[in-house]
Write an enzyme that holds these catalytic residues in place. Structure first.
Site, PDB file in Angstrom:
ATOM      1  N   HIS A   8      -5.367  -4.667  -5.173  1.00  0.00           N
ATOM      2  CA  HIS A   8      -5.731  -6.032  -4.784  1.00  0.00           C
ATOM      3  C   HIS A   8      -5.990  -6.044  -3.288  1.00  0.00           C
ATOM      4  O   HIS A   8      -5.263  -5.421  -2.516  1.00  0.00           O
ATOM      5  CB  HIS A   8      -4.610  -7.007  -5.133  1.00  0.00           C
ATOM      6  CG  HIS A   8      -5.053  -8.433  -5.179  1.00  0.00           C
ATOM      7  ND1 HIS A   8      -5.309  -9.163  -4.048  1.00  0.00           N
ATOM      8  CD2 HIS A   8      -5.305  -9.257  -6.234  1.00  0.00           C
ATOM      9  CE1 HIS A   8      -5.689 -10.385  -4.397  1.00  0.00           C
ATOM     10  NE2 HIS A   8      -5.704 -10.467  -5.713  1.00  0.00           N
ATOM     11  N   ASP A  59      -5.073  -8.959 -13.513  1.00  0.00           N
ATOM     12  CA  ASP A  59      -6.117  -8.661 -14.487  1.00  0.00           C
ATOM     13  C   ASP A  59      -5.610  -7.718 -15.571  1.00  0.00           C
ATOM     14  O   ASP A  59      -5.970  -7.844 -16.745  1.00  0.00           O
ATOM     15  CB  ASP A  59      -7.325  -8.037 -13.797  1.00  0.00           C
ATOM     16  CG  ASP A  59      -7.939  -8.963 -12.774  1.00  0.00           C
ATOM     17  OD1 ASP A  59      -8.200 -10.120 -13.130  1.00  0.00           O
ATOM     18  OD2 ASP A  59      -8.142  -8.540 -11.625  1.00  0.00           O
TER      19      ASP A  59
END
Length: 553
Positions: free
Chosen positions: A449, A497
């Site tokens: 991320h 995700d």
């Protein structure tokens, strides 16, 4: 001025290294003086305490970031804070509707039992009719864009952007997005095995499952914000990897194959195209009329991987570093509102899965919506704010957000992670699936991320809820194998995700369900940011740094 404390005590209170402490001094964030011997640095304890409450100073925006003042969401080292409240605590205690109202108003009284949001019948009829000519196997995110336009066309008061009017529009719009989706067609064989009976309580995910302290915050405790320790400020997407179903629905047959069927049920994956980096990996540095109706190629540095093994993730998210009723609102449920089948989360479930949810899986589904409701200035939110800054109506704001969210480097990342699970339907297929992607120079979706360098607590919390709800599901075993292989290869920590794709597999959701859940949830955040822009006075107008050929004279 308080007492003077030494550098060790100040660094310990702030949760930083001594070098960082002296960097604060050089930037004028902290004052210091020497002791009588001249050998030790001393710091004002009151100033240190104030800095600890505010959180670490953010770095200046980078060259690709745009800084905009906002009171909606702040990003900590591993999670967002909605108007000062820890998102993990909100997800453990309140339904999606209540958290959305909190984002819009910041009013603690909204954090209670959830009201039932309803769309207008005219809007639903138009939205369903608009889908009549669409392909049966169209992914749900594409349908949401059509639905938004149809809902806007039937709302005569869509141009009302005063706070009360916008909140009313927001409720009916979100309800319309959910209720206008056709129901998921039945799957065969069943998409997930039966789970042990779970207590059907209204209290939602336990705080322990989300990695937070057992005591859930009550409305009275919401007046004082949580401390926010600020940190430093893709597979081919639209092709459906599954075969379309044959069952018919009132407005389009679709989704007869879920993402969690037997091995191979998700169809062949071509492995082409870059995989996604993360749900919010593109991070950047509000009228008055009553509204009546209406070296591995991965996404982060290899040494940023946090605890990636399944056992550690199941323990929780880990410690952090350092409206009133209006149109479209029905009677409130008597309990907390969590896990209601007639709530937004329960109705969205019915559009994305033909299976009856277990209480645990529905709680995980709703928690995912809360965890994804906002994320500061992610790419889609920036687009939504730009639209609102030029006074585009709320439906146009949402349309702008939807147009950006589907990109594989943003909300579409969960779809890429679904494909990874399709390629590795069994644990013994994981090593090859990941190895093949890395050899092809592709990123591994669901890992790393751009903001949360040491791990995404949202993903860890959601993963824990899925484990609690379906510990023996074969997809959980595959997820464990993926996490173990990622740790072995020193990939970055998993993000939300990854957990969203796993939720789709375990819950028997249709292909692309993760990005649809993401989109419906994020509408709440887009409209919270739109409220701020509608109250502003100037459009957002970035300027380019021209690097082309010299100008003619």
């Amino acid at each position: 001025m308080g007492e003077w404390i030494d550098a060790a005590a100040a660094a310990e209170r702030l949760g930083v290294k001594p070098a960082t402490l002296y960097a604060y001094v050089s930037r004028g964030v902290l004052r210091r003086r020497r002791d009588d011997s001249g050998r030790r640095s001393l710091f004002d304890s009151d100033q240190v305490e104030e800095l600890a409450r505010r959180g670490k100073p953010r770095r200046p925006p980078g060259p690709s970031e745009l800084a905009i003042e906002s009171a909606v969401t702040a990003l900590g080292p591993d999670r967002p804070y909605y108007r000062g409240r820890d998102v993990l605590k909100l997800a453990s205690a309140y339904p999606f509707e209540s958290v959305a109202e909190w984002l819009w108003t910041g009013d603690p009284s909204t954090l209670g039992p959830a009201a039932t949001w309803r769309a207008s019948e005219d809007g639903l009829r138009a939205a369903r009719a608009a889908q009549s000519g669409l392909p049966d196997d169209l992914l749900p995110l594409d349908r949401l864009q059509v639905i938004t336009t149809a809902l806007a066309a039937t709302d005569p008061l869509r141009l009302h952007t005063d706070p009360e009017g916008l909140q009313s529009t927001a409720r009916t719009l979100i309800a319309g997005l959910v209720d206008a989706l056709p129901p998921a067609a039945p799957t065969s064989p069943p998409t997930h095995p039966p789970h042990p009976a779970e207590p059907d309580t209204p209290h939602g995910p336990t705080p322990a499952a989300l990695g937070i302290s057992p005591a859930a915050p009550g409305p009275a405790a919401l007046n004082a914000p949580d401390p926010i320790p600020h940190g430093p400020s893709p597979a081919t997407h639209r092709a459906d990897p599954t075969a379309p179903g044959s069952a018919s629905t009132p407005h389009g047959a679709r989704y007869a194959t879920s993402v969690s069927g037997p091995a191979g049920s998700a169809g062949p994956a071509d492995g082409s195209g870059p995989a996604a980096r993360g749900a919010d990996s593109v991070a950047h540095g509000s009228g008055s009329a009553a509204h009546a109706s209406g070296p591995a190629e991965v996404s982060g540095p290899a040494d940023s991987a946090g605890p990636a093994d399944g056992a550690s993730l199941a323990d929780g998210a880990g410690p952090a570093d350092g409206a009133g009723p209006g149109e479209g609102v029905g009677p409130a449920d008597g309990g907390s509102g969590l896990g209601r089948r007639d709530g937004i989360a329960g109705r969205l479930w019915g559009a994305l899965s033909s299976d009856e949810p277990t209480p645990g899986l529905l709680r995980a589904f709703e928690a995912a919506m809360v965890l994804l409701a906002d994320h500061e200035l992610a790419a889609s939110t920036l687009a939504a704010r730009v639209a609102a800054s030029v006074r585009a109506d709320p439906y146009a704001v949402v349309t702008a957000g939807l147009g950006v969210l589907g990109g594989p480097l943003h909300g579409g990342a969960s779809y890429a992670a679904e494909r990874l699970f399709a390629e590795a339907a069994e644990p013994d297929q994981v090593a090859r699936a990941i190895g093949d992607r890395l050899r092809a120079g592709e990123r591994i979706p669901g890992f790393g991320h751009s903001v949360y360098k040491s791990g995404d607590a949202r993903g860890t919390a959601l993963l824990a809820l899925i484990r609690d709800a379906a510990p023996d599901h074969p997809r959980v075993a595959v997820a464990d194998a993926v996490l173990a292989e990622a740790k072995r290869r020193r990939l970055p920590a998993p993000n939300i995700d990854f957990s969203l794709a796993l939720l789709g597999g375990v819950a028997g959701l249709v292909p692309g369900a993760g990005e649809a859940l993401f989109a419906v949830a994020r509408v709440a955040g887009w409209l919270a940011h739109a409220l701020e822009e509608y109250q502003g006075h100037a459009p957002l107008r970035p300027r380019a740094v021209y690097v082309g050929p010299p100008l003619e004279r």
